[in-house]
Design a protein around this motif. Structure first.
Motif, PDB file in Angstrom:
ATOM      1  N   ILE A 175       0.851  -1.188   0.000  1.00 30.23           N
ATOM      2  CA  ILE A 175       0.000   0.000   0.000  1.00 30.23           C
ATOM      3  C   ILE A 175       0.885   1.235   0.000  1.00 30.23           C
ATOM      4  CG2 ILE A 175      -1.750   1.312   1.251  1.00 30.23           C
ATOM      5  CD1 ILE A 175      -2.746  -1.272   2.451  1.00 30.23           C
ATOM      6  N   ASP A 176       0.684   2.092  -0.977  1.00 27.61           N
ATOM      7  CA  ASP A 176       1.347   3.398  -0.986  1.00 27.61           C
ATOM      8  C   ASP A 176       0.590   4.264   0.022  1.00 27.61           C
ATOM      9  OD1 ASP A 176       2.077   6.063  -1.470  1.00 27.61           O
ATOM     10  OD2 ASP A 176       2.560   5.653  -3.556  1.00 27.61           O
ATOM     11  N   MET A 177       1.144   4.386   1.228  1.00 31.53           N
ATOM     12  CA  MET A 177       0.396   5.009   2.318  1.00 31.53           C
ATOM     13  C   MET A 177       0.135   6.493   2.088  1.00 31.53           C
ATOM     14  SD  MET A 177      -0.652   2.814   4.412  1.00 31.53           S
ATOM     15  CE  MET A 177      -1.274   3.931   5.667  1.00 31.53           C
TER      16      MET A 177
ATOM     17  N   GLU B 257      -3.585  10.645   1.415  1.00 29.48           N
ATOM     18  CA  GLU B 257      -3.837  11.905   0.714  1.00 29.48           C
ATOM     19  C   GLU B 257      -5.272  11.925   0.194  1.00 29.48           C
ATOM     20  OE1 GLU B 257      -0.658  14.457  -1.781  1.00 29.48           O
ATOM     21  OE2 GLU B 257      -1.240  12.559  -2.683  1.00 29.48           O
ATOM     22  N   ALA B 258      -5.704  10.788  -0.371  1.00 30.55           N
ATOM     23  CA  ALA B 258      -7.071  10.706  -0.879  1.00 30.55           C
ATOM     24  C   ALA B 258      -8.083  10.729   0.268  1.00 30.55           C
ATOM     25  CB  ALA B 258      -7.238   9.435  -1.709  1.00 30.55           C
ATOM     26  N   PHE B 259      -7.794  10.004   1.352  1.00 29.34           N
ATOM     27  CA  PHE B 259      -8.680  10.019   2.531  1.00 29.34           C
ATOM     28  C   PHE B 259      -8.832  11.437   3.070  1.00 29.34           C
ATOM     29  CE2 PHE B 259      -8.261  10.356   7.200  1.00 29.34           C
ATOM     30  CZ  PHE B 259      -9.554  10.004   7.566  1.00 29.34           C
TER      31      PHE B 259
ATOM     32  N   THR C 123      -5.627  19.208  -6.492  1.00 31.09           N
ATOM     33  CA  THR C 123      -4.782  19.384  -5.314  1.00 31.09           C
ATOM     34  C   THR C 123      -3.344  19.002  -5.639  1.00 31.09           C
ATOM     35  OG1 THR C 123      -6.610  18.956  -3.790  1.00 31.09           O
ATOM     36  CG2 THR C 123      -4.398  18.686  -2.921  1.00 31.09           C
ATOM     37  N   LEU C 124      -3.191  17.871  -6.319  1.00 30.99           N
ATOM     38  CA  LEU C 124      -1.852  17.438  -6.718  1.00 30.99           C
ATOM     39  C   LEU C 124      -1.240  18.448  -7.693  1.00 30.99           C
ATOM     40  CD1 LEU C 124      -2.492  13.609  -7.183  1.00 30.99           C
ATOM     41  CD2 LEU C 124      -1.370  14.758  -5.266  1.00 30.99           C
ATOM     42  N   ALA C 125      -2.083  19.013  -8.558  1.00 31.06           N
ATOM     43  CA  ALA C 125      -1.580  20.005  -9.516  1.00 31.06           C
ATOM     44  C   ALA C 125      -1.050  21.243  -8.800  1.00 31.06           C
ATOM     45  CB  ALA C 125      -2.684  20.391 -10.491  1.00 31.06           C
ATOM     46  N   LEU C 126      -1.704  21.624  -7.694  1.00 31.11           N
ATOM     47  CA  LEU C 126      -1.230  22.758  -6.920  1.00 31.11           C
ATOM     48  C   LEU C 126       0.174  22.503  -6.372  1.00 31.11           C
ATOM     49  CD1 LEU C 126      -4.347  23.859  -4.837  1.00 31.11           C
ATOM     50  CD2 LEU C 126      -3.015  25.317  -6.341  1.00 31.11           C
ATOM     51  N   LYS C 127       0.427  21.252  -5.969  1.00 35.40           N
ATOM     52  CA  LYS C 127       1.716  20.920  -5.373  1.00 35.40           C
ATOM     53  C   LYS C 127       2.815  20.706  -6.405  1.00 35.40           C
ATOM     54  CE  LYS C 127       0.086  17.569  -2.659  1.00 35.40           C
ATOM     55  NZ  LYS C 127       0.080  16.525  -1.626  1.00 35.40           N
ATOM     56  N   LYS C 128       2.424  20.243  -7.593  1.00 36.24           N
ATOM     57  CA  LYS C 128       3.429  19.820  -8.563  1.00 36.24           C
ATOM     58  C   LYS C 128       3.525  20.731  -9.782  1.00 36.24           C
ATOM     59  CE  LYS C 128       2.805  14.992  -7.196  1.00 36.24           C
ATOM     60  NZ  LYS C 128       2.413  13.626  -7.630  1.00 36.24           N
TER      61      LYS C 128
ATOM     62  N   THR D  32      -0.642  18.705   4.832  1.00 37.62           N
ATOM     63  CA  THR D  32      -0.035  18.542   6.154  1.00 37.62           C
ATOM     64  C   THR D  32      -0.578  17.318   6.887  1.00 37.62           C
ATOM     65  OG1 THR D  32      -1.686  20.059   7.089  1.00 37.62           O
ATOM     66  CG2 THR D  32       0.415  21.007   6.408  1.00 37.62           C
ATOM     67  N   THR D  33      -1.894  17.129   6.849  1.00 37.45           N
ATOM     68  CA  THR D  33      -2.494  16.017   7.590  1.00 37.45           C
ATOM     69  C   THR D  33      -2.109  14.676   6.989  1.00 37.45           C
ATOM     70  OG1 THR D  33      -4.375  17.444   8.153  1.00 37.45           O
ATOM     71  CG2 THR D  33      -4.665  15.077   8.476  1.00 37.45           C
ATOM     72  N   SER D  34      -2.152  14.551   5.675  1.00 35.65           N
ATOM     73  CA  SER D  34      -1.820  13.271   5.043  1.00 35.65           C
ATOM     74  C   SER D  34      -0.346  12.918   5.254  1.00 35.65           C
ATOM     75  CB  SER D  34      -2.140  13.309   3.550  1.00 35.65           C
ATOM     76  OG  SER D  34      -1.390  14.300   2.872  1.00 35.65           O
ATOM     77  N   SER D  35       0.533  13.920   5.231  1.00 41.54           N
ATOM     78  CA  SER D  35       1.959  13.658   5.447  1.00 41.54           C
ATOM     79  C   SER D  35       2.216  13.176   6.874  1.00 41.54           C
ATOM     80  CB  SER D  35       2.783  14.905   5.162  1.00 41.54           C
ATOM     81  OG  SER D  35       2.738  15.243   3.790  1.00 41.54           O
ATOM     82  N   THR D  36       1.631  13.861   7.855  1.00 36.97           N
ATOM     83  CA  THR D  36       1.834  13.457   9.248  1.00 36.97           C
ATOM     84  C   THR D  36       1.265  12.069   9.503  1.00 36.97           C
ATOM     85  OG1 THR D  36       1.763  15.774   9.957  1.00 36.97           O
ATOM     86  CG2 THR D  36       1.435  14.100  11.644  1.00 36.97           C
ATOM     87  N   LEU D  37       0.093  11.788   8.970  1.00 40.36           N
ATOM     88  CA  LEU D  37      -0.485  10.445   9.110  1.00 40.36           C
ATOM     89  C   LEU D  37       0.450   9.382   8.539  1.00 40.36           C
ATOM     90  CD1 LEU D  37      -4.312  10.760   8.313  1.00 40.36           C
ATOM     91  CD2 LEU D  37      -3.282   9.629  10.302  1.00 40.36           C
ATOM     92  N   THR D  38       1.054   9.672   7.408  1.00 43.30           N
ATOM     93  CA  THR D  38       1.974   8.714   6.783  1.00 43.30           C
ATOM     94  C   THR D  38       3.176   8.460   7.687  1.00 43.30           C
ATOM     95  OG1 THR D  38       1.319   9.465   4.582  1.00 43.30           O
ATOM     96  CG2 THR D  38       3.381   8.235   4.740  1.00 43.30           C
TER      97      THR D  38
END
Length: 502
Positions: free
Chosen positions: A177-179, A184-186, A214-219, A317-323
């Motif tokens: 699983i790519d966490m 990020e999706a959750f 959202t991904l486009a904003l980051k990349k 921020t939330t998805s990164s910390t959860l990972t």
């Protein structure tokens, strides 16, 4: 052609001399302030004439660079981001001065990139200044009250249901699983529902427009180009917006439309809503509401700007910390066992909610220790609004001050064996004796992270849901230590597995 009045010089040589002159003038301009810290009596590494110290960040990464520079120059040193002098501070006593005691002199964050934002999203909380920031912050704060967060828990659990289905499908086929992708999706589903009352399914649909944008904003490649333009041609920073060249314009346009549609729907169907947009609809539009009520009103631009911020910042921020939390639970099974035991004892099979996750104190200790090691912001910045003295340092008006969060949170004086994952650092007894300014994952003072309570609630509910049914484990492809990106403390790909609990 007579360039520079050099009549007797060949034309090609005139152009060469002109070019050389422009380059020399540019280098002088970019390095003009590179003696700032020498005048202030503050130590620091020697800067490159044009890059300043940016090359160190790109080469070492922001986390390693800050740790190395603090070790070499101490907790106070000066650096240059191209031509911008930046005072770096990792001394908790001075952090308290900046963020709390003399907050009125450091209300604002840096706005170097504000001119590169589309005008319709240029009024995010992170960019607003002084009373404008205070007014918008006061209106947004009720979104994260205990009452509103309780009402949001069914929405978080609905996204959690889809997350659990995704995990189950991976277990059934024995897949890694790519966490970060999963979480990020959750998190995107949570933000869409708690922020805007929208039920999307980015977890099952990787082509969901909210997730893609959202991904486009980051990349966005344009974002990197615009950022470089501002850093290396600061005297032309306003040109991009006038030419229509701004950060991730297509993605921000998508979120602006989604925001305006949600706002229109709320106004057409007024009622009591638990989400961000419901509160925003009640607080704006300044042109349509009766100002005699005494309420602070928001314009549509203020609402739209902060909706985009809510989408982007909250998800990342939330998805990164959860990972990072799941990484630690996978590689430290003894700690994971303690978290599982606490969940079994306190929740059993009860669905997590706002009230019962408060009892998960050991889980919270693990989250805090994760944020100590991997804070989502390696640095927090403030801009001096006037000439001010902190300690024995005279800081001139306009200077950017970086609070080196990761350096403070890995300082062995404050955190013995700082590289080790020890959740007990955050026990009730340990916290009672802790200097609050050595742990800054959400910042500190009046301008701390407005969404910290929602972020913690989402993380605790998500982890509790997962561990009620599954145990995280390493796979042959799990990287230890986890890889992180250089310019931000974010996972750079992380895979693991789950096994069903017996």
């Amino acid at each position: 052609m007579d360039v520079l009045g050099l009549v007797d010089v060949p034309t090609w040589l005139q152009w060469v001399l002109l070019l050389v002159g422009m380059i020399v003038a540019y280098v002088i301009y970019m390095s003009w302030n590179h003696n700032t810290f020498q005048k202030m009596g503050i130590d620091g590494p020697k800067p490159h004439r044009v890059l300043g110290h940016l090359s160190t960040l790109f080469k070492e990464g922001v986390m390693k660079a800050d740790l190395v520079l603090c070790e070499k120059y101490g907790r106070i040193f000066g650096t240059y981001e191209t031509c911008y002098p930046t005072l770096n501070i990792a001394e908790p006593k001075l952090v308290k001065e900046i963020m709390v005691k003399q907050f009125n002199s450091f209300v604002n964050r840096r706005t170097t990139f504000a001119d590169a934002m589309d005008a319709e999203i240029s009024e995010m909380l992170t960019l607003l200044k002084d009373d404008h920031w205070r007014n918008v912050r006061n209106v947004m704060t009720p979104t994260f009250s205990a009452k509103k967060l309780r009402q949001m828990t069914p929405l978080i659990n609905s996204a959690g249901d889809r997350m659990m289905e995704n995990i189950e499908s991976k277990i059934a086929t024995d897949e890694d699983i790519d966490m970060h992708t999963l979480l990020e999706a959750f998190t995107m589903d949570v933000i869409a529902s708690t922020g805007f009352g929208l039920k999307i399914d980015s977890q099952k649909n990787p082509d969901d427009p909210f997730l893609k944008n959202t991904l486009a904003l980051k990349k966005s490649k344009w974002s990197a180009i615009v950022a470089a333009f501002i850093m290396f041609l600061p005297f032309m920073s306003r040109l991009g917006r006038s030419l229509g060249i701004t950060f991730a314009k297509e993605a921000t346009s998508f979120f602006l439309k989604a925001t305006k549609d949600a706002l229109k729907e709320r106004r057409a169907n007024p009622g009591v809503y638990a989400d961000f947009m419901g509160i925003m609809a009640d607080a704006g539009d300044a042109e349509q509401q009766d100002k005699s009520s005494g309420k602070t009103l928001l314009t549509e631009t203020e609402i739209a700007s902060n909706a985009v911020m809510f989408f982007f910042a909250g998800n990342d921020t939330t998805s990164s910390t959860l990972t990072f939390v799941m990484y630690h639970l996978a590689i430290y099974p003894d700690i994971c066992d303690k978290v599982i035991q606490e969940i079994d004892d306190k929740l059993g099979k009860t669905v997590p909610d706002y009230d019962n996750v408060h009892d998960l104190t050991y889980l919270e200790m693990c989250i805090n220790e994760t944020m100590r090691l991997f804070p989502v912001n390696a640095r927090v910045d403030r801009e001096a609004s006037r000439d001010v003295t902190i300690g024995n340092i005279e800081i001139p008006k306009g200077m950017i001050v970086n609070i080196l969060v990761v350096a403070i949170q890995r300082d062995p004086e404050f955190w013995p064996e700082p590289e080790k994952f020890i959740p007990e650092r955050f026990s009730a007894e340990a916290k009672a004796n802790m200097d609050p300014f050595v742990f800054l994952p959400f910042g500190a003072g009046p301008r701390n992270c407005i969404g910290l309570r929602l972020a913690l609630l989402t993380m605790k509910m998500a982890i509790a849901r997962m561990l009620q049914t599954y145990r995280p484990i390493k796979s042959p492809n799990t990287q230890v230590p986890i890889e992180i990106k250089k310019l931000a403390i974010r996972p750079d790909g992380f895979v693991m597995k789950f096994e069903r609990r017996k």
